[in-house]
Scaffold this active site. Structure first.
Site, PDB file in Angstrom:
ATOM      1  N   ARG A 163       0.822  -1.211   0.000  1.00 17.31           N
ATOM      2  CA  ARG A 163       0.000   0.000   0.000  1.00 17.31           C
ATOM      3  C   ARG A 163       0.853   1.257   0.000  1.00 17.31           C
ATOM      4  O   ARG A 163       0.360   2.339  -0.329  1.00 17.31           O
ATOM      5  CB  ARG A 163      -0.951   0.007   1.197  1.00 17.31           C
ATOM      6  CG  ARG A 163      -2.310  -0.600   0.876  1.00 17.31           C
ATOM      7  CD  ARG A 163      -3.373  -0.268   1.898  1.00 17.31           C
ATOM      8  NE  ARG A 163      -3.148  -0.917   3.164  1.00 17.31           N
ATOM      9  CZ  ARG A 163      -3.034  -0.271   4.326  1.00 17.31           C
ATOM     10  NH1 ARG A 163      -3.106   1.050   4.363  1.00 17.31           N
ATOM     11  NH2 ARG A 163      -2.826  -0.932   5.436  1.00 17.31           N
ATOM     12  N   ASP A 208      -9.725  16.381 -16.704  1.00 22.59           N
ATOM     13  CA  ASP A 208      -9.868  14.974 -17.072  1.00 22.59           C
ATOM     14  C   ASP A 208      -9.440  14.854 -18.532  1.00 22.59           C
ATOM     15  O   ASP A 208     -10.122  15.332 -19.434  1.00 22.59           O
ATOM     16  CB  ASP A 208     -11.320  14.522 -16.876  1.00 22.59           C
ATOM     17  CG  ASP A 208     -11.501  13.024 -17.079  1.00 22.59           C
ATOM     18  OD1 ASP A 208     -10.742  12.428 -17.876  1.00 22.59           O
ATOM     19  OD2 ASP A 208     -12.407  12.445 -16.458  1.00 22.59           O
ATOM     20  N   TYR A 211     -17.890  13.039 -17.093  1.00 17.84           N
ATOM     21  CA  TYR A 211     -18.278  11.631 -17.001  1.00 17.84           C
ATOM     22  C   TYR A 211     -19.359  11.499 -15.934  1.00 17.84           C
ATOM     23  O   TYR A 211     -19.282  12.124 -14.870  1.00 17.84           O
ATOM     24  CB  TYR A 211     -17.049  10.791 -16.656  1.00 17.84           C
ATOM     25  CG  TYR A 211     -17.355   9.366 -16.253  1.00 17.84           C
ATOM     26  CD1 TYR A 211     -18.145   8.547 -17.050  1.00 17.84           C
ATOM     27  CD2 TYR A 211     -16.844   8.848 -15.070  1.00 17.84           C
ATOM     28  CE1 TYR A 211     -18.432   7.244 -16.672  1.00 17.84           C
ATOM     29  CE2 TYR A 211     -17.118   7.540 -14.684  1.00 17.84           C
ATOM     30  CZ  TYR A 211     -17.920   6.742 -15.490  1.00 17.84           C
ATOM     31  OH  TYR A 211     -18.202   5.460 -15.107  1.00 17.84           O
ATOM     32  N   LYS A 253      -9.067   3.202 -20.018  1.00 17.84           N
ATOM     33  CA  LYS A 253      -9.439   3.507 -21.390  1.00 17.84           C
ATOM     34  C   LYS A 253      -8.217   3.454 -22.322  1.00 17.84           C
ATOM     35  O   LYS A 253      -7.658   2.397 -22.555  1.00 17.84           O
ATOM     36  CB  LYS A 253     -10.132   4.863 -21.424  1.00 17.84           C
ATOM     37  CG  LYS A 253     -11.235   5.050 -20.373  1.00 17.84           C
ATOM     38  CD  LYS A 253     -12.297   3.966 -20.387  1.00 17.84           C
ATOM     39  CE  LYS A 253     -13.525   4.287 -19.564  1.00 17.84           C
ATOM     40  NZ  LYS A 253     -13.332   4.423 -18.133  1.00 17.84           N
TER      41      LYS A 253
END
Length: 415
Positions: free
Chosen positions: A70, A193, A124, A218
Site C-alpha cells: 500500500r 480529465d 463523465y 481507457k
C-alpha cells in the site's frame, strides 16, 4: 555523456516506448519485471519504523523496498513515472480506478479544509454524481461553459479546493479553452480529465492545469482488459495523494500497472490510427440523412458522438461488428447510449442542459478497417430508420425528433 531523460528532450512516441524502462538494459532485462509482492522482508525493524515514519510525515516514496504494497510497488511505480513523463508533470500517482483517483484527489484537498469544487458540465456521469451527491462531504458549484471565465472567477471561494473540467467532454466531446480556464482559477488548481484526449492530443499542464486525471482503463491500457486510474501532478501534491492512497487502500494492482505500462508503449500509434478512422466515419455520418448531428472535437481523436433521427436503441440493438458496451479506448470499436448507461446517474434535466440528449450515441472508434465499420453502422442506422422511434429514455429532451428522414447532418466540431 550518456543520453537520458534529464539531458535530452525526446518525442512523445519515443517517450511512450522508453519511459519507465530506462534502467532495464543495465539490469540485464528487456521486459519490465512484474513484482507481485504484498510485503517486503526486513531484519532491521528500527529502520523499517523510521521509513514508515518518514512516509507518514512526507508521503515521499520510501527508499529501498516499500515495506508494504500500500506504500508503493516497483511495477506500478514504473507506470507512474512513464505517465508523468508523457503528461509533462513531476509525478503521477496510480489508483485502482479512475473514480478512485478522483476520490483521492477530492479527499486530499478536503484534508486541507478545501471542500468546495467548481466544475463545468458535461463530465463523465460518475464524476458528476460524486461531486453532486455530497458523498465525500464536498460541495460543488456548476459553471455554465458559455460563461467559462467569468463563471469560474465568480464561483471561487476561500474554501475552493479545485476547479474540474473535462475537455473533450464525455460524451458530447465539447471542448473548453483550458488556458482561459486556468487563468480564471487564479491560485486554485485546475484539474483536467484528459481521458478522451490522452497526452497524444493535448497536455493540459502546458495550458496551466495543475492536476491531470485519467481513467487509465481507457486509452492508456487500450485493450479493455485492465482497470485503473492515475493523477499526474507536481510532487508536492503527489505526496499527499500517496498518503490518501495508503490510508484508503485504493491501490493499483501490480499486474494492472504492468499492463498499463505496456499499453503506453503503443498509445501514440493506437490513438493516431483510430483517429484517422474516426475522421472518415465522421465525414460519412455527417452526410447521412439518418443522422441529426455529429459531434467531433477540433483536436481530433477516436471518440465520435452523433444524434440519430430514428430510434438510437435500435442502432445499439442492430450492430454486429461494433460492440454495444460501455467504456472506450479499446482496440475494438464500442458504442453506447449515454442517457441509458454512462450518464444515467445524472439527473435528466442536468443531462439535457449539458447536451446529453436522448438520441445521442457515443462511439469509441477502434483499429478495425473503416469500410467494415461503416458497413455495420450503415445497416444498423437502416434498422433504426425502418422502425418507429419507439419509447426513448425520456420524451421531449434534446434530439427528440421522430422524423424518418432529413437533410444531411451537421458536424459540430467541439460541440
Amino acid at each position: 555523456m550518456e543520453m537520458n531523460a534529464e539531458t535530452v528532450r525526446r518525442s512523445l512516441a519515443t517517450e511512450a516506448v522508453h519511459a519507465g524502462r530506462e534502467d532495464l538494459a543495465r539490469l540485464g532485462l528487456h521486459a519490465p519485471p512484474l513484482d507481485l509482492s504484498t510485503t517486503y522482508p526486513s531484519y532491521d525493524s528500527r529502520a523499517e519504523a523510521a521509513r514508515i515514519d518518514e512516509f507518514a510525515t512526507t508521503g515521499a516514496r520510501p527508499e529501498g523496498p516499500p515495506v508494504y504494497s500500500r506504500l508503493d510497488n516497483p511495477t506500478t511505480a514504473r507506470f507512474e513515472n512513464a505517465l508523468a513523463r508523457l503528461e509533462g508533470t513531476e509525478s503521477a500517482v496510480a489508483f485502482a480506478s479512475g473514480m478512485a483517483a478522483l476520490t483521492a484527489t477530492l479527499l486530499a484537498r478536503a484534508s486541507m479544509g478545501l471542500r468546495h469544487v467548481v466544475a463545468v458540465r458535461p463530465l463523465y456521469g460518475c464524476s458528476d454524481h460524486l461531486l453532486g451527491s455530497g458523498l465525500l462531504g464536498t460541495e460543488v458549484t456548476w459553471v455554465d461553459p458559455e460563461r467559462l471565465v467569468e463563471g469560474i472567477a465568480e464561483a471561487i471561494r476561500p474554501d475552493t479546493g479545485l476547479v474540474m473540467v473535462e475537455s473533450p467532454a464525455n460524451p458530447t466531446l465539447a471542448e473548453l479553452d483550458l488556458r482561459a480556464a486556468a487563468r480564471a482559477c487564479g491560485e486554485v488548481p485546475l484539474l483536467v480529465d484528459n481521458t478522451f484526449a490522452t497526452p497524444v492530443l493535448q497536455r493540459p499542464v502546458e495550458s496551466g492545469a495543475r492536476f491531470v486525471l485519467h481513467s487509465a482503463t481507457k486509452y492508456l491500457g487500450g485493450h479493455g482488459d485492465v482497470l485503473g486510474g492515475v493523477v499526474a501532478c507536481d510532487e508536492a501534491f503527489a505526496r499527499t495523494l500517496r498518503q490518501v492512497r495508503f490510508a484508503t487502500g485504493g491501490v493499483l494492482h501490480p499486474l494492472a500497472g504492468y499492463l498499463l505500462l505496456r499499453g503506453l508503449s503503443t498509445l501514440p500509434v493506437r490513438v493516431r490510427a483510430a483517429s484517422a478512422t474516426a475522421r472518415e466515419l465522421v465525414r460519412r455520418l455527417a452526410a447521412d440523412p439518418r443522422v441529426e448531428r455529429v459531434h467531433y472535437p477540433s483536436i481530433g481523436g477516436a471518440m465520435v458522438a452523433f444524434e440519430t433521427v430514428g430510434d438510437p436503441h435500435a442502432v445499439i440493438g442492430a450492430v454486429r461488428l461494433i460492440t454495444p458496451a460501455v467504456s472506450l479506448g479499446s482496440v475494438d470499436t464500442l458504442i453506447q447510449h449515454p442517457a441509458s448507461i454512462s450518464h444515467r446517474i445524472v439527473a435528466e434535466g442536468d443531462r439535457h442542459a449539458s447536451g446529453v440528449g436522448d438520441r445521442l450515441l457515443r462511439m469509441s472508434v477502434g483499429l478495425e478497417d473503416v469500410d467494415d465499420l461503416w458497413a455495420d453502422l450503415d445497416q444498423a442506422l437502416g434498422t433504426a430508420a425502418d422502425r418507429a422511434p419507439g419509447e426513448l429514455v425520456s420524451s421531449g429532451g434534446a434530439g427528440s425528433r421522430t422524423s424518418a428522414a432529413r437533410p444531411a447532418a451537421r458536424t459540430t466540431a467541439g460541440s
